[in-house]
Design a protein around this motif. Sequence first.
Motif, mmCIF file in Angstrom:
data_model
loop_
_atom_site.group_PDB
_atom_site.id
_atom_site.type_symbol
_atom_site.label_atom_id
_atom_site.label_comp_id
_atom_site.label_asym_id
_atom_site.label_seq_id
_atom_site.Cartn_x
_atom_site.Cartn_y
_atom_site.Cartn_z
ATOM 1 N N VAL A 32 -12.581 7.191 46.979
ATOM 2 C CA VAL A 32 -11.119 7.344 46.949
ATOM 3 C C VAL A 32 -10.637 7.919 48.286
ATOM 4 O O VAL A 32 -11.446 8.287 49.140
ATOM 5 C CB VAL A 32 -10.680 8.279 45.783
ATOM 6 C CG1 VAL A 32 -11.076 7.692 44.439
ATOM 7 C CG2 VAL A 32 -11.242 9.683 45.959
ATOM 8 N N LYS A 33 -9.302 8.016 48.427
ATOM 9 C CA LYS A 33 -8.752 8.511 49.703
ATOM 10 C C LYS A 33 -8.945 10.025 49.836
ATOM 11 O O LYS A 33 -9.428 10.515 50.851
ATOM 12 C CB LYS A 33 -7.264 8.165 49.761
ATOM 13 C CG LYS A 33 -6.663 8.328 51.132
ATOM 14 C CD LYS A 33 -5.253 7.756 51.153
ATOM 15 C CE LYS A 33 -4.680 7.782 52.532
ATOM 16 N NZ LYS A 33 -5.062 6.635 53.347
ATOM 17 N N GLU A 34 -8.546 10.752 48.793
ATOM 18 C CA GLU A 34 -8.721 12.214 48.856
ATOM 19 C C GLU A 34 -8.781 12.829 47.464
ATOM 20 O O GLU A 34 -8.291 12.244 46.494
ATOM 21 C CB GLU A 34 -7.584 12.873 49.653
ATOM 22 C CG GLU A 34 -6.240 12.729 48.992
ATOM 23 C CD GLU A 34 -5.236 13.788 49.468
ATOM 24 O OE1 GLU A 34 -4.033 13.490 49.440
ATOM 25 O OE2 GLU A 34 -5.662 14.908 49.845
ATOM 26 N N ALA A 38 -17.479 7.799 32.978
ATOM 27 C CA ALA A 38 -16.105 8.181 33.335
ATOM 28 C C ALA A 38 -15.625 7.370 34.547
ATOM 29 O O ALA A 38 -14.498 6.858 34.559
ATOM 30 C CB ALA A 38 -16.052 9.674 33.640
ATOM 31 N N PHE A 39 -16.488 7.232 35.562
ATOM 32 C CA PHE A 39 -16.072 6.513 36.773
ATOM 33 C C PHE A 39 -15.881 5.020 36.487
ATOM 34 O O PHE A 39 -14.965 4.389 37.005
ATOM 35 C CB PHE A 39 -17.072 6.726 37.911
ATOM 36 C CG PHE A 39 -17.211 8.180 38.313
ATOM 37 C CD1 PHE A 39 -16.186 9.089 38.055
ATOM 38 C CD2 PHE A 39 -18.371 8.646 38.922
ATOM 39 C CE1 PHE A 39 -16.310 10.433 38.417
ATOM 40 C CE2 PHE A 39 -18.503 9.994 39.279
ATOM 41 C CZ PHE A 39 -17.469 10.884 39.021
ATOM 42 N N ASN A 45 -1.960 10.037 42.464
ATOM 43 C CA ASN A 45 -1.740 8.961 41.478
ATOM 44 C C ASN A 45 -2.794 8.976 40.368
ATOM 45 O O ASN A 45 -2.650 8.286 39.368
ATOM 46 C CB ASN A 45 -1.691 7.587 42.160
ATOM 47 C CG ASN A 45 -3.026 7.204 42.779
ATOM 48 O OD1 ASN A 45 -3.703 8.059 43.354
ATOM 49 N ND2 ASN A 45 -3.409 5.966 42.672
ATOM 50 N N ILE A 46 -3.849 9.792 40.569
ATOM 51 C CA ILE A 46 -4.881 9.910 39.525
ATOM 52 C C ILE A 46 -5.045 11.394 39.167
ATOM 53 O O ILE A 46 -5.187 12.236 40.059
ATOM 54 C CB ILE A 46 -6.269 9.422 40.029
ATOM 55 C CG1 ILE A 46 -6.206 7.993 40.579
ATOM 56 C CG2 ILE A 46 -7.333 9.581 38.946
ATOM 57 C CD1 ILE A 46 -6.162 6.919 39.551
ATOM 58 N N ASP A 92 -10.093 3.508 43.275
ATOM 59 C CA ASP A 92 -9.698 2.614 44.370
ATOM 60 C C ASP A 92 -9.655 3.441 45.656
ATOM 61 O O ASP A 92 -9.356 4.636 45.612
ATOM 62 C CB ASP A 92 -8.292 2.102 44.016
ATOM 63 C CG ASP A 92 -7.758 1.149 45.047
ATOM 64 O OD1 ASP A 92 -7.826 -0.061 44.776
ATOM 65 O OD2 ASP A 92 -7.267 1.609 46.105
ATOM 66 N N SER A 93 -9.914 2.795 46.783
ATOM 67 C CA SER A 93 -10.002 3.551 48.039
ATOM 68 C C SER A 93 -8.653 4.170 48.458
ATOM 69 O O SER A 93 -8.617 5.020 49.347
ATOM 70 C CB SER A 93 -10.554 2.673 49.154
ATOM 71 O OG SER A 93 -9.742 1.539 49.271
ATOM 72 N N ASN A 94 -7.552 3.748 47.828
ATOM 73 C CA ASN A 94 -6.252 4.371 48.150
ATOM 74 C C ASN A 94 -5.892 5.518 47.213
ATOM 75 O O ASN A 94 -4.833 6.137 47.373
ATOM 76 C CB ASN A 94 -5.128 3.319 48.070
ATOM 77 C CG ASN A 94 -5.223 2.362 49.227
ATOM 78 O OD1 ASN A 94 -5.472 2.796 50.358
ATOM 79 N ND2 ASN A 94 -5.089 1.084 48.949
#
Length: 452
Positions: A326-328, A296-297, A376-377, A303-305
């Motif tokens: 990721v960011k959060e 899945a990953f 965004n995800i 992305d880190s954002n």
Amino acid sequence: MAGKIVTLEITDLAFDGKSVAHLDGKVVFLKGGLPGEKVEAEITVTKPRYNTGIVTKLLTKSEHRIKAKCSHFGICGGCTWQDLKYEIQLMYKQKQVYDCLARIGNLSETEIDEIIPSEEIFNYRNKMEYSFHTSGDNSFTLGLHQRGHFDKIFDLKKCHLQAEPSSKIVNWMRDYVAKEEIPVYDVLEHTGYMRFLMIRTAAGTEELMINMVTNYGDFPDPEKFIEQILPDFPEITTIVHNQNGKKSNIATGEIEKILHGPGFITEKLLGRSFRISSNSFFQTNPKQTETLYRTAFEMLGPDSNDRVLDLYCGTGSIGILLADRVKEVVGVEIVPDAIVAARKNAEINGIENIQFYEANVKDYLNAGSQEIENFNILIIDPPRAGINPRALKKMLKLKPEKILYISCNPATFSRDAANIVESGYTLPRVKPVDMFPHTMHIELVSVFYREK
Ligand SMILES: C[S@@+](CC[C@H](N)C(=O)[O-])C[C@H]1O[C@@H](n2cnc3c(N)ncnc32)[C@H](O)[C@@H]1O
């Protein structure tokens, strides 16, 4: 027509594990038999569009037929395909994904990758729920459901889906309940006490939980029970007692008491630790879960954002494993115990950029908090029924760039996928993963991309 004996040629396997044949232009769903076999069958039910029946005699045998390992095979509702070579089981699962996507989702252009086989095909489960059953007399059974019967339980001697000492504990428990004359629950009358015995194991730490689910009331003489069971099964690290006095026949409790040990077990997945309590969801094939999440990953490419909303998050495993890339992450889950475990899991893994909310996904999305505009995800891993249509509409209004959808039901996935695609997303490929050998269950991983 019902009761008639007919000769049939089996051509396919259906989604629910039955085999498929045709008679006078109508489809017949059969219990027993494999594709390529000629059988004698009794028609049991006739309906306007299909008939059902049961195989009474094999006239020719498929070259893919093997001897089932389990002595309960055929009676047990657990394994439907143990008599079919594993590689052929996989072929039919792959075909079912293809059929669902094409027929239900109208998505024949989506590529279907080759199904990933399970590394272990026996002893792969970390959780089994055994049921107690009585018909009101003094006798009772403890084991698994007979195939096709919600109210018939056979006495299980050995199951090959969970490693020992699981079956040995079941046999011990049956003797103990009989010896101590503890009343067994009658599912039709809603009387009696013992309802379920759940056994959970953690491969990574070798911890083992037994969870007794009963009707209301304290477990009789728990000290005596513990004194007797622990010397026989030193593998047991915790014992819990859940009381469920409701009619719904499920192995979760409203009141939980910890009788021995910490009340949870800890599993390790992809280098992280996860606390599993008695009532919360945790993937049941841990080795293959690592493969599922890794796949899945890889498909998601975080992305880190990225700001990730993990819906139906259970004990938080997906979000926790993704958090440092990721960011959060925000996880949403309806079961209170699972949320408690998810928060604890984040803490013991030192993850700080994750939050969990106890809520129905639909309500969480309806609350219209500002925070949800920023994701965004989207990660969606719903139960077998798939996504509530109103909740899906709300999810799509968030316009996430990517949606990672993990599904345990290709039929509901295909229905939801059609709606997602219709609202402006592409679905280039899906990847089936076999988490449950010998059963008809199929897991799928997919990523939807918002069209520019
Ligand atoms: C297939 S599990 C996925 C759990 C988790 N993602 C994992 O991989 O371990 C589905 C989860 O959805 C939860 N659930 C079911 N209906 C829900 C709802 N309406 N709102 C929130 N969570 C729900 C269940 O309790 C369960 O934990």
